[in-house]
Design a protein around this motif. Structure first.
Motif, short mmCIF file in Angstrom:
data_model
loop_
_atom_site.label_atom_id
_atom_site.label_comp_id
_atom_site.label_asym_id
_atom_site.label_seq_id
_atom_site.Cartn_x
_atom_site.Cartn_y
_atom_site.Cartn_z
N ALA A 1 0.74 -1.17 -0.22
CA ALA A 1 0.00 0.04 -0.18
C ALA A 1 0.67 1.28 0.08
CB ALA A 1 -0.88 0.04 1.29
N PHE A 2 2.16 1.30 0.56
CA PHE A 2 2.68 2.70 0.65
C PHE A 2 4.05 2.80 -0.15
CE2 PHE A 2 0.61 1.80 4.59
CZ PHE A 2 -0.06 3.14 4.62
N PRO A 3 4.98 1.82 -0.25
CA PRO A 3 6.17 2.25 -0.96
C PRO A 3 5.98 2.06 -2.61
CG PRO A 3 6.31 -0.20 -0.49
CD PRO A 3 4.87 0.32 0.13
N LEU A 4 7.25 2.43 -3.14
CA LEU A 4 7.25 2.52 -4.73
C LEU A 4 6.89 1.12 -5.41
CD1 LEU A 4 7.79 4.27 -7.30
CD2 LEU A 4 10.11 3.73 -6.86
N TYR A 5 7.45 0.18 -4.90
CA TYR A 5 7.47 -1.26 -5.61
C TYR A 5 6.48 -1.85 -4.86
CZ TYR A 5 11.56 0.73 -7.49
OH TYR A 5 12.50 1.27 -8.22
N ARG A 6 5.37 -2.18 -5.21
CA ARG A 6 4.38 -3.15 -4.58
C ARG A 6 3.93 -4.67 -5.38
NH1 ARG A 6 0.22 2.25 -3.77
NH2 ARG A 6 1.79 3.55 -3.23
N SER A 7 4.56 -5.28 -4.79
CA SER A 7 4.37 -6.76 -5.34
C SER A 7 4.54 -7.74 -4.32
CB SER A 7 5.82 -6.96 -6.09
OG SER A 7 6.10 -8.17 -6.58
N TRP A 8 3.43 -8.68 -4.55
CA TRP A 8 3.41 -9.99 -3.73
C TRP A 8 4.68 -10.83 -3.69
CZ3 TRP A 8 -0.06 -11.75 -0.29
CH2 TRP A 8 -0.05 -13.14 0.08
N ALA A 9 5.19 -10.92 -4.79
CA ALA A 9 6.60 -11.89 -4.99
C ALA A 9 7.53 -11.14 -4.22
CB ALA A 9 6.69 -12.13 -6.32
N LEU A 10 7.52 -9.85 -4.19
CA LEU A 10 8.68 -9.12 -3.61
C LEU A 10 8.47 -9.13 -2.01
CD1 LEU A 10 11.13 -7.17 -3.47
CD2 LEU A 10 9.53 -5.28 -3.88
N ALA A 11 7.36 -9.18 -1.58
CA ALA A 11 6.93 -9.34 -0.22
C ALA A 11 7.51 -11.03 0.17
CB ALA A 11 5.68 -9.13 0.07
N GLU A 12 7.22 -11.85 -0.57
CA GLU A 12 7.65 -12.97 -0.11
C GLU A 12 9.12 -13.22 -0.02
OE1 GLU A 12 4.87 -16.68 -0.48
OE2 GLU A 12 5.02 -14.82 0.99
N ALA A 13 9.60 -12.61 -1.02
CA ALA A 13 11.07 -12.60 -1.03
C ALA A 13 11.93 -12.09 0.26
CB ALA A 13 11.82 -12.00 -2.13
N CYS A 14 11.12 -11.00 0.79
CA CYS A 14 11.63 -10.21 2.19
C CYS A 14 11.23 -11.14 3.31
CB CYS A 14 10.43 -9.03 2.19
SG CYS A 14 11.16 -7.82 0.94
N ARG A 15 10.15 -11.88 3.14
CA ARG A 15 9.58 -12.85 4.17
C ARG A 15 10.88 -13.92 4.47
NH1 ARG A 15 7.52 -17.99 4.24
NH2 ARG A 15 6.65 -17.63 2.02
N LEU A 16 11.46 -14.56 3.25
CA LEU A 16 12.36 -15.21 3.23
C LEU A 16 13.83 -14.76 3.61
CD1 LEU A 16 11.71 -17.38 0.04
CD2 LEU A 16 11.09 -17.93 2.18
N ASP A 17 14.14 -13.67 3.40
CA ASP A 17 15.31 -12.88 3.95
C ASP A 17 15.03 -12.99 5.53
OD1 ASP A 17 16.40 -12.34 1.64
OD2 ASP A 17 15.57 -10.48 1.10
N VAL A 18 13.75 -12.64 6.06
CA VAL A 18 13.81 -12.73 7.55
C VAL A 18 14.17 -14.07 8.02
CG1 VAL A 18 12.04 -12.31 9.40
CG2 VAL A 18 12.01 -10.64 7.48
N SER A 19 13.62 -14.80 7.24
CA SER A 19 14.01 -16.47 7.85
C SER A 19 15.31 -16.73 7.95
CB SER A 19 13.16 -17.39 7.05
OG SER A 19 13.91 -18.57 7.22
N ALA A 20 16.36 -16.15 6.76
CA ALA A 20 17.58 -16.37 6.70
C ALA A 20 18.28 -15.57 7.96
CB ALA A 20 18.07 -15.79 5.49
#
Length: 464
Positions: A351-370
């Motif tokens: 809803a807020f930043p420049l790049y709004r992508s479900w796939a990008l959010a999923e990649a960030c979740r995997l970063d959190v896991s790492a």
């Protein structure tokens, strides 16, 4: 007093503390060793370290000052030879005060005096002097305790002040007293930030997210996602390699962190781990979209994506996902509470930043896991980078004061690597559904796919 720069190393039999204290008089050095504590005082420097094991000062101990380099080297003997002192590189943990001694939780009853049983006449006289309510109780006792009963109404919580606490363990207040005079664009509570209760904060946050949601922006990023795919393919250094040792700049920052003893309950500790997820998610998004080269917008991005910052609304959040097992647990954390935590982060990332992508959010979740799997050293390094970004902003530094500073100290001194690793596995195996977001993402994506399929047909017809 000044806390000097220092580092700690160890051998099989001793601990070596190297302290940088230039231009001092070695004759004024005072050291004190007691159990696990080392206290060093040499004007104007003062240092107190709490080691994970016992140390002693004996004939093998020594202290040497080199006036040329300005380094004081103190060698202390381990009480148990061969014992490994863990986390000597976590300076905030060494600087943290020793835990308070456990207090007796049960009441202590002491009999001061006793009286002999009164005779019958005395008892009768006292009974006649009882109040009406006390006499009713006695009569009810003779009648099998059948007193009239009613369910009491719950009393509202006693509020003695309009001011509300917020931040790490609700330890802070007063930071938003004059917020209307500041250019704080991420504050969603306005001038009510100091007095807004948690329920109202959450309602305002959800309403603001719904207002900022833009279907056309989401569909456009999905239709033309070449650059977003590059961001998704980028690999974060902290997610691929475990860092060893802190830089000198990182050590200087850790020396300035608050030195507190956090008396958190088990529930509060559990909630802190959940809040840590949202902080790491915001950091992961900012890192991916800038490839770890912060821009002037980086502080805004982090604060906008973190509910605990923009709306002072940290996890846990209410769960309403019927498709998830209600009693399903992965280790220490429930599936539903993890899903609700990431749902809040996903909503803001869409809803807020420049790049709004479900796939990008999923990649960030995997970063959190790492990050979590890398343990508290990797997590601390991520938080220090987040702190650096916020501290260099003239408005958003406030969120570093009420959240990130304490988290940097808490992770080093109180977080447990096994819990972080367990949480990392939970996050990696978590399955996020687009229906959780509540914005009909699947329907929008289907419309984009249908439009993409129609475009070649129209091009062929125009060519004919």
């Amino acid at each position: 007093m000044i806390t000097p720069r220092f580092s700690c190393t160890q051998t099989d039999a001793s601990v070596v503390v190297t302290i940088y204290c230039p231009s001092v008089r070695a004759a004024e050095l005072e050291t004190h060793v007691e159990d696990t504590l080392l206290t060093v005082h040499i004007n104007p420097y003062f240092l107190r370290l709490n080691f994970p094991g016992r140390i002693v000062e004996d004939e093998n101990s020594s202290g040497e000052y080199n006036p040329t380099t300005g380094y004081l080297t103190i060698t202390l003997t381990k009480n148990v030879k061969g014992e490994e002192f863990k986390d000597l590189d976590l300076l905030a943990k060494l600087l943290a005060p020793p835990p308070s001694k456990a207090r007796r939780s049960e009441p202590i009853i002491e009999v001061l005096s006793s009286e002999a049983m009164e005779d019958g006449d005395s008892l009768v006289q006292k009974t006649q002097n009882l109040s009406l309510e006390q006499q009713e109780i006695l009569e009810a006792a003779e009648n099998d305790w059948r007193l009239p009963q009613a369910v009491p109404e719950a009393l509202p919580p006693l509020e003695t002040s309009a001011q509300r606490l917020y931040g790490f363990l609700n330890l802070h207040s007063g930071y938003f007293t004059h917020v209307e005079h500041m250019e704080n664009e991420v504050n969603e509570l306005g001038k009510d930030a100091e007095a807004c209760p948690l329920e109202e904060r959450r309602r305002r946050r959800l309403r603001h997210e719904d207002e900022k949601w833009d279907e056309e922006h989401y569909m456009a990023d999905l239709a033309e996602d070449e650059y977003i795919q590059e961001l998704i393919g980028w690999q974060h250094t902290h997610a691929t390699t475990a860092g060893h040792g802190y830089s000198e700049d990182e050590q200087l920052v850790m020396l300035r962190l608050p030195r507190k003893e956090y008396l958190a309950t088990d529930t509060q500790t559990h909630d802190l781990y959940l809040t840590l997820l949202s902080l790491l998610f915001s950091y992961a998004y900012e890192s991916r979209t800038t490839q770890r080269d912060p821009t002037p917008e980086s502080a805004w991005t982090i604060c906008s994506l973190t509910p605990a910052f923009s709306a002072l609304d940290p996890p846990p959040y209410p769960t309403s996902f019927p498709q998830l097992p209600k009693d399903g647990h992965i280790a220490r954390f429930a599936v539903a509470e993890l899903a609700s935590t990431f749902t809040a982060s996903y909503r803001r990332a869409l809803a807020f930043p420049l790049y709004r992508s479900w796939a990008l959010a999923e990649a960030c979740r995997l970063d959190v896991s790492a990050f979590l799997t890398g343990g508290k050293r990797t997590v601390t390094r991520c938080l220090l980078e987040m702190k650096h970004i916020l501290d260099h902003h003239d408005v958003y530094y406030v969120y570093s004061k009420i959240w990130v500073d304490d988290f940097c100290t808490w992770v080093q001194a109180y977080a447990i690597d096994e819990v972080l690793e367990d949480l990392g596995k939970c996050v990696k195996s978590l399955h996020m559904e687009k229906a959780m977001i509540g914005w009909d993402l699947e329907e929008l994506e289907e419309a984009v796919r249908e439009a993409a399929q129609r475009e070649p047909d129209s091009d062929d017809e125009s060519a004919e």
